[in-house]
Design an enzyme around this catalytic site. Structure first.
Site, PDB file in Angstrom:
ATOM      1  N   ARG A 121       1.294  -4.287  -2.178  1.00  0.00           N
ATOM      2  CA  ARG A 121       0.732  -2.993  -2.583  1.00  0.00           C
ATOM      3  C   ARG A 121      -0.352  -2.703  -1.551  1.00  0.00           C
ATOM      4  O   ARG A 121      -1.467  -3.198  -1.644  1.00  0.00           O
ATOM      5  CB  ARG A 121       0.150  -3.047  -3.989  1.00  0.00           C
ATOM      6  N   THR A 122       0.024  -1.914  -0.552  1.00  0.00           N
ATOM      7  CA  THR A 122      -0.862  -1.710   0.590  1.00  0.00           C
ATOM      8  C   THR A 122      -2.147  -0.968   0.242  1.00  0.00           C
ATOM      9  O   THR A 122      -3.171  -1.197   0.877  1.00  0.00           O
ATOM     10  CB  THR A 122      -0.137  -0.957   1.721  1.00  0.00           C
ATOM     11  N   CYS A 123      -2.114  -0.131  -0.773  1.00  0.00           N
ATOM     12  CA  CYS A 123      -3.325   0.599  -1.139  1.00  0.00           C
ATOM     13  C   CYS A 123      -4.393  -0.324  -1.716  1.00  0.00           C
ATOM     14  O   CYS A 123      -5.573   0.016  -1.753  1.00  0.00           O
ATOM     15  CB  CYS A 123      -3.014   1.734  -2.116  1.00  0.00           C
ATOM     16  N   ALA A 124      -3.980  -1.519  -2.152  1.00  0.00           N
ATOM     17  CA  ALA A 124      -4.929  -2.469  -2.729  1.00  0.00           C
ATOM     18  C   ALA A 124      -5.023  -3.773  -1.918  1.00  0.00           C
ATOM     19  O   ALA A 124      -5.713  -4.701  -2.329  1.00  0.00           O
ATOM     20  CB  ALA A 124      -4.504  -2.807  -4.166  1.00  0.00           C
ATOM     21  N   ASN A 125      -4.328  -3.825  -0.767  1.00  0.00           N
ATOM     22  CA  ASN A 125      -4.296  -5.051   0.045  1.00  0.00           C
ATOM     23  C   ASN A 125      -3.887  -6.254  -0.807  1.00  0.00           C
ATOM     24  O   ASN A 125      -4.501  -7.313  -0.748  1.00  0.00           O
ATOM     25  CB  ASN A 125      -5.635  -5.315   0.716  1.00  0.00           C
TER      26      ASN A 125
END
Length: 166
Positions: A121-125
């Site tokens: 989940r790239t928005c949350a690393n």
């Protein structure tokens, strides 16, 4: 590209006088704006800066967990280009920012039971990592996920979108 550079320069100077940037070299500005080209890390820095978090079922890796140790080994064995692909997969940015790993706050949670590939989940690393039993399984699963990332696979719940092997 001249128009883009002029627009960038105009936007930057609207909030900061151009003279303020004169104290920095071109290389320093490049690192501040684009990040480090060479991605350097070791077991110690990874163990220190990767945050272990619980998954949806409340499970959590420990620093001593076999799967987590295999993961650290794999990250340390990666070439710079594979490290870049890994960062892009987890954070949507292929370079380390100023401050390195410490400023990224990458979180690692166990993947869902039966999951073959890591998801992110790239928005949350955030990386969901399956509990691999062997170095080979981890290598194959991680590199397959990285190879498919640009095609939309392995982000959130898209595991079924395997297009090519690593």
């Amino acid at each position: 590209i001249r128009r883009q550079m002029e627009a960038f320069k105009e936007g930057l100077s609207s909030g900061l006088p151009e003279t303020a940037l004169e104290i920095f070299s071109a290389a320093e500005l490049s690192v501040m704006l684009c990040g480090e080209r060479t991605i350097e890390w070791d077991h110690e820095s990874l163990a220190k800066h990767l945050k272990l978090v619980s998954n949806e079922q409340g499970q959590k890796f420990t620093k001593e967990c076999h799967a987590f140790k295999l993961f650290l080994d794999e990250l340390c064995d990666m070439s710079n280009s594979d490290r870049s692909r890994f960062l892009d997969f987890v954070t949507s940015c292929p370079r380390l920012p100023p401050g390195g790993l410490a400023s990224l706050s990458i979180e690692v949670a166990p993947g869902s039971a039966g999951s073959l590939y890591p998801r992110s989940r790239t928005c949350a690393n955030l990386l969901w990592l399956p509990s691999y039993g062997t170095k080979e399984e981890l290598h194959d699963g991680l590199h397959t996920a990285l190879a498919n990332a640009k095609d939309g696979g392995f982000h959130e719940h898209n595991e079924e979108r395997v297009v090519r092997n690593a």
